[in-house]
Scaffold this active site. Sequence first.
Site, PDB file in Angstrom:
ATOM      1  N   HIS A  73      29.300  38.305  23.043  1.00 29.57           N
ATOM      2  CA  HIS A  73      29.036  37.583  24.286  1.00 29.57           C
ATOM      3  C   HIS A  73      29.040  36.083  24.124  1.00 29.57           C
ATOM      4  O   HIS A  73      28.520  35.560  23.125  1.00 29.57           O
ATOM      5  CB  HIS A  73      27.652  37.974  24.824  1.00 29.57           C
ATOM      6  N   LYS A  75      21.486  44.684  33.107  1.00 33.04           N
ATOM      7  CA  LYS A  75      22.280  45.276  34.164  1.00 33.04           C
ATOM      8  C   LYS A  75      23.601  44.532  34.239  1.00 33.04           C
ATOM      9  O   LYS A  75      23.793  43.508  33.639  1.00 33.04           O
ATOM     10  CB  LYS A  75      21.524  45.169  35.498  1.00 33.04           C
ATOM     11  N   ILE A  98      15.888  44.075  19.127  1.00 33.96           N
ATOM     12  CA  ILE A  98      17.244  43.523  19.143  1.00 33.96           C
ATOM     13  C   ILE A  98      18.106  44.365  20.090  1.00 33.96           C
ATOM     14  O   ILE A  98      18.763  45.318  19.699  1.00 33.96           O
ATOM     15  CB  ILE A  98      17.863  43.492  17.735  1.00 33.96           C
ATOM     16  N   CYS A 126      44.952  63.314  12.491  1.00 33.17           N
ATOM     17  CA  CYS A 126      44.520  63.089  13.877  1.00 33.17           C
ATOM     18  C   CYS A 126      45.717  62.540  14.628  1.00 33.17           C
ATOM     19  O   CYS A 126      46.107  61.383  14.432  1.00 33.17           O
ATOM     20  CB  CYS A 126      43.361  62.090  13.933  1.00 33.17           C
ATOM     21  N   CYS A 181      42.394  64.055  22.839  1.00 33.19           N
ATOM     22  CA  CYS A 181      42.052  65.466  22.653  1.00 33.19           C
ATOM     23  C   CYS A 181      40.664  65.635  22.041  1.00 33.19           C
ATOM     24  O   CYS A 181      40.181  66.760  21.902  1.00 33.19           O
ATOM     25  CB  CYS A 181      43.110  66.231  21.854  1.00 33.19           C
TER      26      CYS A 181
END
Lengths: 590, 427
Positions: free
Chosen positions: A131, A338, A424, A492, A529
Amino acid sequence: MHSLKKIRKLFDRAGFKEIEVAEKHKAIFLSGNVDHWDRYLEAGYLAAGKGYRGVVNDIQVRGLIPDSFTVPSHSDKSLEGRHFHAAVVGGGVIGAAITRELTRWQIDVALLEKENDLSRHASGRNNGIIHPAFAAPPGSLKARYNTLGNRMFTQEAQELGVPLAWPGLLVVFPSRMMHMLMPLIRRRARQNGVRGVEYLTPEQVRAREPNIYNKQQGGFFLPEGGIVSPYKLTMAYGENAISNGAQVFLQTAVIGFDLIKNQGGNRIVRVNTNRGSFTADLVINAAGIWADQLAEMAGDRFYTIHPRRGAIAILDKKVTHLLKYNIGQLLIPAGKSKGGGVTPTIDGNILLGPTAEEIPHREDFATRTEDLAYIYQHQMFLNKALRSDQVITYFSGNRACTFDEEFVIEPSSYVENFIHVAGIQSPGLTAAPAIAREVGRLAAEILKKTMALLPNAHFNPCRKPLPVMSALSFEERSRLIKENPAYGKIVCRCETVSEGEITDSLRSPLGVASLDGVKQRVRTGMGRCQGGFCTPRLVDIVAREAGINIEKVSKSGPGSELVFKKTKGLVDYSSVKILSEGGKEEESHD
Amino acid sequence: MISLDTLNEKWEVIVIGSGPAGLAAAVAAAESGAEVCIIEREERPGGILKQCIHDGFGLLRFQEKLSGPEYAYRYLEMAANRRIPILGNTFVLKIQREDTGFGLTLQESGRGVFKLQAKAVVYAAGCRERTSRQVYVHGDRPSGIFTAGTLQYMINIQGYMPAKKCVILGSGDIGLIMARRLVLEGAEVEGVYEIKPEPSGLTRNVVQCLDDFGTPLHLSTTVTEIHGQKRVTGVTVCKVDNDAVPFRGTEKYIPCDTLVLSVGLIPENDLLETLGLGLDPTTGGPPVDQYNMTALEGLFVCGNALHVNDLVDYVSESGVLAGQAAADYARYGRKRSRCLQIIPGSGIRYVVPQLWDSAGERNLILYFRSSQTVFQAVLEVISGDRVLRTEKYPVLRPPEMQRLELKAEDFSEPLQDLEFRIREVKI
């Protein structure tokens, strides 16, 4: 600092006549009974911000079983009788970063984590945003560490070999009036050291982010917004710490401390765990959602952690091109964690969320039906090209919040060798490098009092990451495959992760032989998947690499094993009578 | 499996996938005289058939009741007779259009990353399974949640038993087959739960897999929540209305250690989307013409990648169609000219193919599904205002795909779009 009498009056007026309000160690202690968790929270918030060190909320909620953390099922004496200069409790990004920081000194450092891997709680359940220090209240610890951490991140990520990008944060105004707030916005940015604020008209917003929702009214752009993989970062901190001499003990929970009384106050002499007791010169509390319980064990609890659950939805990589920036909305008034929004990830997905819901149980990671509706209504709409059928999965995690909604980063005032690194929550990930630096400094001050603290001449902040095939060009991949054919075998298929990468992760110094241990390191099972194809193959690979039976292969440690038994094997037929075609008994053949 | 030390780089037809669709396509292409090879990402060919040890395959194609591996073996023999190379453990990283057709970038342990070229490509990569999160099963992420196909692989191929007491969500064929499989391997199947008011799989499977074993089927009920943090400890089921909206207050907790999901297959067409091919939202596959050719000339799709089938025989049929057409295309090219639409009308969920080149073959094989269960249904195939064909069905069910043949004689000028619709006559 409000007097206790004043606070008592506040509580009475709020209908909390039966709640006891006391003061201890310069913190407010609440006790009594209420009928609902909401009232518990109300009481906690009411006591906050009154000038005390913190709020300890021991109010019981009728009908609610109090929370307690599960000690790992495994116990042994592997740590019995050992000694560490520093023990860091908690293997999230904060604990791992602090541990690495401590290896700058020539000391024995232990990182203790009660789960079977690092990064299992909040550090592995957030949206990976670095941020700009915009949301944090100016002058707060959150703001300070946010700003510092943000500035440190590029170098930190480079040293650790962790991919990082800076797409920037686009904050959108839902209403026209908000552009009048620009002077206040610029002031907040200045106060928090946020640079490069750019006001954008609605047309300019659309030009930058073509799929922005139609009703937006312009906004502003903060270039200092980044994205990183929070779990890969935590692993990188842990691996670098180990390469610099630290030791990591997983499935290890602190169950108590032995303390002695000193002129300076109390001192921890022994750390008691499910793996035995050891002595330590310094204990650092980075225990996340259980930090207050650890503080209680040390005899210096002055805050209570109340979990705030956040759910996040992940979208199919097919639609990643529809989003350019991390998008959020300017919400007035700014709520507690929020907001959220839509964000690209460094690995190429889009995340929606997080939600914010106060819940009573700290390790309750279940998603709820309402989560998706909330996400669609409050976040997904920001980008009009995104749709619910693009969601491949969702999960939730719990923020470790104090009632002051602030970081607690300080040495204990009552225990001379205990440092609190608690509460934190966001912007914790961003703040991690700066928190680690500061805690390292605090740690050094404490250690110097009882020992000659020498720098670690061999400290190497750099970590060379293992190859990630999907990030390489076809030529580079081909070259690697020629060196090691295991890199050519795709296990994968959604994330194109090869067997070579999987065995790399299992053989690494911080390898964890479980499905989630592999997943957090190389992303198996994170595609569309969701492990349908790779899981059975991974079970075999993990069993082989760890040298364990199939029945012991687990998703995330003991209790989460996949296979109960094998269906084929040697069967003793000696008691079976074989009947011939006519129905007559014959001798059995073995 | 035939492997080549020196591999040709240029092919007339490359088939992606060695399941029943891909094998049939490759054999048909070879029989039409094309140079063809097959790319297979698993170690062994056969696709999903390898793990389908139950029988019932090939009733139409071979007039026999074969198991999945036996059915695959028939085609593998044909492929071997035609000396069709199958490149195993080979993963397609990228397909792109090139002047002479298509370029495929592939990855394999021995060869590294390498390229092949083909004049025509047949894509037969099948499906993946829908997950629990995609059907809104909430909760934490314990172990013990398996899609039915993954569970089938573990039990049948690996010989592992990952379940003791399970709940199955979804009465599609795979879920029904696994209900029986689990009981036969000693697990307890508490029940099969189906969100719709009727079963999703073939009737014969409901009888042979549930009724015959006394396993209950609960219709109009779904699983809303999973419990457990390390391993599944139970599920919450809930009754729903005909729009799948849960009836609050009908929740019931069922202790179990395994949740099996059989909630639908999704064609694996991600590679095709990178080529810019749009997908038909009702089938999940790209729209095709009567040759199973997509909007991209020279690119053919067949089998479950085109639309989810019920019978492997139809899968192979679609493969044969695609393989022959791909071979023809590779050798002679074919420009599509007059493409008309085949539209699913009232009562029809989808029809495949969705297009037909009216300048081409007029003997059409079409597959369709009804939107709902209807009795005494009358199907009409309409062109303009003419009814080309009428068919009567005692019952039409969405899980039971139908096959219809239109002959050239059925058509007359002017050729127009076709529409399938149901005129249902209720008793």
